[in-house]
Design a protein around this motif. Structure first.
Motif, PDB file in Angstrom:
ATOM      1  N   SER A  33       0.829  -1.207   0.000  1.00  0.00           N
ATOM      2  CA  SER A  33       0.000   0.000   0.000  1.00  0.00           C
ATOM      3  C   SER A  33       0.865   1.260   0.000  1.00  0.00           C
ATOM      4  CB  SER A  33      -0.914  -0.013   1.224  1.00  0.00           C
ATOM      5  OG  SER A  33      -1.690   1.158   1.286  1.00  0.00           O
ATOM      6  N   ASP A  34       1.951   1.243   0.762  1.00  0.00           N
ATOM      7  CA  ASP A  34       2.867   2.396   0.797  1.00  0.00           C
ATOM      8  C   ASP A  34       3.488   2.637  -0.573  1.00  0.00           C
ATOM      9  OD1 ASP A  34       2.359   2.840   3.441  1.00  0.00           O
ATOM     10  OD2 ASP A  34       4.134   1.781   4.186  1.00  0.00           O
ATOM     11  N   LYS A  35       3.836   1.538  -1.270  1.00  0.00           N
ATOM     12  CA  LYS A  35       4.398   1.674  -2.619  1.00  0.00           C
ATOM     13  C   LYS A  35       3.374   2.312  -3.558  1.00  0.00           C
ATOM     14  CE  LYS A  35       7.676  -2.213  -2.526  1.00  0.00           C
ATOM     15  NZ  LYS A  35       7.983  -3.543  -3.085  1.00  0.00           N
ATOM     16  N   GLN A  36       2.129   1.861  -3.435  1.00  0.00           N
ATOM     17  CA  GLN A  36       1.073   2.409  -4.287  1.00  0.00           C
ATOM     18  C   GLN A  36       0.867   3.897  -4.011  1.00  0.00           C
ATOM     19  OE1 GLN A  36      -0.384   1.634  -6.866  1.00  0.00           O
ATOM     20  NE2 GLN A  36      -0.757  -0.542  -7.033  1.00  0.00           N
ATOM     21  N   LYS A  37       0.920   4.276  -2.735  1.00  0.00           N
ATOM     22  CA  LYS A  37       0.756   5.692  -2.373  1.00  0.00           C
ATOM     23  C   LYS A  37       1.867   6.540  -2.959  1.00  0.00           C
ATOM     24  CE  LYS A  37      -1.774   4.967   1.967  1.00  0.00           C
ATOM     25  NZ  LYS A  37      -1.701   4.998   3.448  1.00  0.00           N
ATOM     26  N   ALA A  38       3.103   6.020  -2.915  1.00  0.00           N
ATOM     27  CA  ALA A  38       4.246   6.755  -3.465  1.00  0.00           C
ATOM     28  C   ALA A  38       4.103   6.915  -4.979  1.00  0.00           C
ATOM     29  CB  ALA A  38       5.546   6.034  -3.126  1.00  0.00           C
ATOM     30  N   LEU A  39       3.691   5.837  -5.653  1.00  0.00           N
ATOM     31  CA  LEU A  39       3.503   5.894  -7.105  1.00  0.00           C
ATOM     32  C   LEU A  39       2.355   6.840  -7.472  1.00  0.00           C
ATOM     33  CD1 LEU A  39       3.941   2.119  -8.048  1.00  0.00           C
ATOM     34  CD2 LEU A  39       5.496   3.981  -8.622  1.00  0.00           C
ATOM     35  N   GLU A  40       1.280   6.795  -6.693  1.00  0.00           N
ATOM     36  CA  GLU A  40       0.132   7.666  -6.964  1.00  0.00           C
ATOM     37  C   GLU A  40       0.512   9.130  -6.784  1.00  0.00           C
ATOM     38  OE1 GLU A  40      -3.635   9.063  -7.916  1.00  0.00           O
ATOM     39  OE2 GLU A  40      -2.628   7.164  -8.339  1.00  0.00           O
ATOM     40  N   ASP A  84       3.827   1.326 -13.938  1.00  0.00           N
ATOM     41  CA  ASP A  84       4.370   0.786 -12.681  1.00  0.00           C
ATOM     42  C   ASP A  84       3.239   0.516 -11.684  1.00  0.00           C
ATOM     43  OD1 ASP A  84       6.907   0.926 -13.678  1.00  0.00           O
ATOM     44  OD2 ASP A  84       7.473   2.766 -12.628  1.00  0.00           O
ATOM     45  N   GLN A  85       2.273   1.455 -11.620  1.00  0.00           N
ATOM     46  CA  GLN A  85       1.134   1.267 -10.711  1.00  0.00           C
ATOM     47  C   GLN A  85       0.302   0.050 -11.108  1.00  0.00           C
ATOM     48  OE1 GLN A  85      -0.459   5.553 -10.598  1.00  0.00           O
ATOM     49  NE2 GLN A  85      -1.188   4.696  -8.686  1.00  0.00           N
ATOM     50  N   ALA A  86       0.028  -0.072 -12.411  1.00  0.00           N
ATOM     51  CA  ALA A  86      -0.788  -1.196 -12.889  1.00  0.00           C
ATOM     52  C   ALA A  86      -0.087  -2.526 -12.636  1.00  0.00           C
ATOM     53  CB  ALA A  86      -1.078  -1.019 -14.379  1.00  0.00           C
ATOM     54  N   ASN A  87       1.244  -2.551 -12.851  1.00  0.00           N
ATOM     55  CA  ASN A  87       2.017  -3.780 -12.616  1.00  0.00           C
ATOM     56  C   ASN A  87       2.023  -4.156 -11.135  1.00  0.00           C
ATOM     57  OD1 ASN A  87       2.650  -4.046 -15.322  1.00  0.00           O
ATOM     58  ND2 ASN A  87       4.579  -2.922 -15.153  1.00  0.00           N
ATOM     59  N   LEU A  88       2.148  -3.146 -10.280  1.00  0.00           N
ATOM     60  CA  LEU A  88       2.118  -3.411  -8.841  1.00  0.00           C
ATOM     61  C   LEU A  88       0.743  -3.933  -8.422  1.00  0.00           C
ATOM     62  CD1 LEU A  88       3.499  -3.358  -6.097  1.00  0.00           C
ATOM     63  CD2 LEU A  88       2.910  -0.941  -5.882  1.00  0.00           C
ATOM     64  N   LEU A  89      -0.297  -3.348  -8.995  1.00  0.00           N
ATOM     65  CA  LEU A  89      -1.654  -3.822  -8.697  1.00  0.00           C
ATOM     66  C   LEU A  89      -1.838  -5.268  -9.154  1.00  0.00           C
ATOM     67  CD1 LEU A  89      -4.043  -0.816  -9.451  1.00  0.00           C
ATOM     68  CD2 LEU A  89      -3.879  -2.084  -7.313  1.00  0.00           C
ATOM     69  N   THR A  90      -1.249  -5.611 -10.304  1.00  0.00           N
ATOM     70  CA  THR A  90      -1.332  -7.000 -10.783  1.00  0.00           C
ATOM     71  C   THR A  90      -0.696  -7.954  -9.777  1.00  0.00           C
ATOM     72  OG1 THR A  90      -1.243  -6.285 -13.106  1.00  0.00           O
ATOM     73  CG2 THR A  90      -0.664  -8.581 -12.647  1.00  0.00           C
ATOM     74  N   ARG A  91       0.476  -7.556  -9.256  1.00  0.00           N
ATOM     75  CA  ARG A  91       1.146  -8.389  -8.251  1.00  0.00           C
ATOM     76  C   ARG A  91       0.312  -8.490  -6.973  1.00  0.00           C
ATOM     77  NH1 ARG A  91       5.648  -5.586 -10.375  1.00  0.00           N
ATOM     78  NH2 ARG A  91       5.769  -4.148  -8.605  1.00  0.00           N
ATOM     79  N   GLU A  92      -0.304  -7.370  -6.570  1.00  0.00           N
ATOM     80  CA  GLU A  92      -1.136  -7.366  -5.364  1.00  0.00           C
ATOM     81  C   GLU A  92      -2.377  -8.237  -5.570  1.00  0.00           C
ATOM     82  OE1 GLU A  92      -1.957  -3.307  -4.462  1.00  0.00           O
ATOM     83  OE2 GLU A  92       0.009  -2.930  -3.577  1.00  0.00           O
ATOM     84  N   LYS A 100      -9.148   1.140 -14.340  1.00  0.00           N
ATOM     85  CA  LYS A 100      -9.160   2.592 -14.493  1.00  0.00           C
ATOM     86  C   LYS A 100      -7.800   3.102 -14.969  1.00  0.00           C
ATOM     87  CE  LYS A 100     -10.108   6.860 -11.927  1.00  0.00           C
ATOM     88  NZ  LYS A 100     -10.383   7.451 -10.595  1.00  0.00           N
ATOM     89  N   LEU A 101      -6.719   2.580 -14.362  1.00  0.00           N
ATOM     90  CA  LEU A 101      -5.358   2.987 -14.751  1.00  0.00           C
ATOM     91  C   LEU A 101      -5.063   2.598 -16.196  1.00  0.00           C
ATOM     92  CD1 LEU A 101      -3.290   2.053 -11.557  1.00  0.00           C
ATOM     93  CD2 LEU A 101      -3.688   4.362 -12.428  1.00  0.00           C
ATOM     94  N   VAL A 102      -5.456   1.389 -16.571  1.00  0.00           N
ATOM     95  CA  VAL A 102      -5.214   0.911 -17.942  1.00  0.00           C
ATOM     96  C   VAL A 102      -5.947   1.796 -18.947  1.00  0.00           C
ATOM     97  CG1 VAL A 102      -5.649  -0.997 -19.546  1.00  0.00           C
ATOM     98  CG2 VAL A 102      -4.716  -1.467 -17.278  1.00  0.00           C
TER      99      VAL A 102
END
Length: 409
Positions: free
Chosen positions: A26-33, A83-91, A186-188
């Motif tokens: 979640s912290d990674k996602q916040k930083a990317l956002e 990067d955000q979409a890829n991280l979401l895929t991993r999550e 949404k990101l895609v």
């Protein structure tokens, strides 16, 4: 019954680990956002500052430079969104695996609990329990049997609570999974739109470059002359800084031929230390602006064979924009160079900030200034329509990258 305890503890440890891992993701996602929003903000500023009035006559060079600035930021936006979409895929994959594991655990827990309830039901009568205790050989054995019964009851409660916790966790993961999938979709979709805009801008850039290539010799010559003019101003600034260092050191009683560093008084040393402690947090010298030319050596956007050597950054802003001191200091020099616009130099201990391409100046040499004090106004080139401030940072006689000093540059 003690053999059940390690299993329960292990489940708790795994649960806590997964929770901690979720927070890290979640912290990674916040930083990317935060980065994505920053790039979106930059694009809005670029449109407002560089593309708000397309009717205004601009040179081909200026148009290409503006478009390059926009394209670079848009590419950064696409990269960070990917990067955000890829991280979401991993999550999402991690959540799906955890959901599958939790379902298996829950199934096993429910089966064990059901078996335990049936067993408990068969021997739940008070008479059976009393007989179980009375059939003990001695008091010690009776006490142990009583403790066993208590432990068994407690274990039943623990298993029930664990089933509740697992069920709740499973529901939360399912909800989170649905949200993650929506966020990714949404990101895609947003990235698809941004990529389409990038394609249009690249086509526009190619049209402009085709016009420039028809008369490349003239534009290349202009680029070289422009760099020579920049180098001339930079050499003059460097000369004045060396002179300022020599004069300051002589005044401090340090008669030395080495003029590369300031000898600081206690007051100047404190100011320099304060300046250093604000690295990365200094305000921009203009309220609104976009960096069009970065610090360091880079190829010209017009002629890739020409190298731009930028001692600072160039910030595009609005017509009539006021220039602000980025930190407390003293105006050390007002530089007026033939065939160039004035330059203001402000000293902060052994640091000097430089403000180039000024139209109006509101300060004089020796004036004390505070952070965000207005020192003048940026020059607007009527022939190109550009309002561009050159900004530099020096430590003694060595240039620094302003992006390391100004907030979120």
């Amino acid at each position: 019954m003690t053999h059940h305890k390690p299993t329960y503890s292990l489940v708790v440890i795994v649960f806590l680990f997964c929770t901690a891992f979720g927070f890290a993701q979640s912290d990674k996602q916040k930083a990317l956002e935060a980065k994505r929003q920053q790039y979106q903000k930059e694009l809005k500023q670029i449109n407002a500052l560089l593309f708000s009035d397309r009717k205004k006559e601009k040179s081909l060079v200026s148009l290409v430079e503006d478009l390059n600035t926009k394209i670079n930021v848009r590419r950064n936006l696409i990269r960070i969104t990917n990067d955000q979409a890829n991280l979401l895929t991993r999550e999402i994959n991690a959540n799906q695996n955890e959901i599958s594991s939790l379902r298996d655990q829950l199934k096993e827990l429910k089966q064990n609990y059901a078996d335990m309830i049936v067993k408990s039901y068969k021997s739940k009568s008070e008479q059976s329990r009393v007989m179980f205790l009375l059939s003990s050989d001695n008091f010690k054995q009776a006490y142990k049997r009583l403790q066993y019964m208590k432990q068994y009851n407690n274990y039943q409660k623990e298993q029930g609570e664990l089933i509740k916790a697992k069920t709740l966790k499973l529901q939360e993961l399912n909800t989170d999974l649905l949200r993650q999938k929506k966020d990714k979709d949404k990101l895609v979709e947003e990235n698809r739109i941004v990529k389409k805009q990038l394609e249009q801008e690249l086509e526009e850039q190619e049209v402009l470059m085709a016009s420039i290539r028809k008369n490349m010799k003239t534009y290349a010559s202009q680029a070289k002359q422009k760099q020579q003019e920049i180098d001339r101003i930079d050499r003059e600034i460097e000369r004045l800084i060396r002179e300022a260092i020599a004069a300051s050191n002589k005044k401090a009683g340090k008669n030395t031929t080495a003029t590369s560093k300031f000898v600081l008084t206690p007051e100047a040393k404190a100011l320099a230390k304060n300046f250093e402690s604000n690295k990365g947090k200094l305000p921009w010298p203009v309220e609104k602006g976009i960096v069009k030319v970065k610090y360091g050596k880079q190829p010209s956007p017009i002629d890739r064979t020409v190298t731009i050597n930028s001692q600072g950054v160039k910030i595009a802003t609005e017509r009539g924009t006021q220039v602000r001191a980025v930190f407390d200091g003293e105006v050390s020099q007002i530089l007026v160079i033939p065939n160039a616009n004035p330059v203001v130099m402000i000293r902060h201990g052994n640091y000097i900030t430089v403000y180039k391409n000024m139209a109006k100046i509101y300060v004089k040499k020796g004036d004390k200034v505070k952070t965000k004090d207005v020192i003048g106004e940026v020059f607007t080139n009527n022939s190109t329509g550009e309002t561009m401030l050159g900004f530099g940072v020096y430590k003694d006689s060595q240039t620094q990258n302003p992006a390391s000093w100004l907030y979120q540059m």
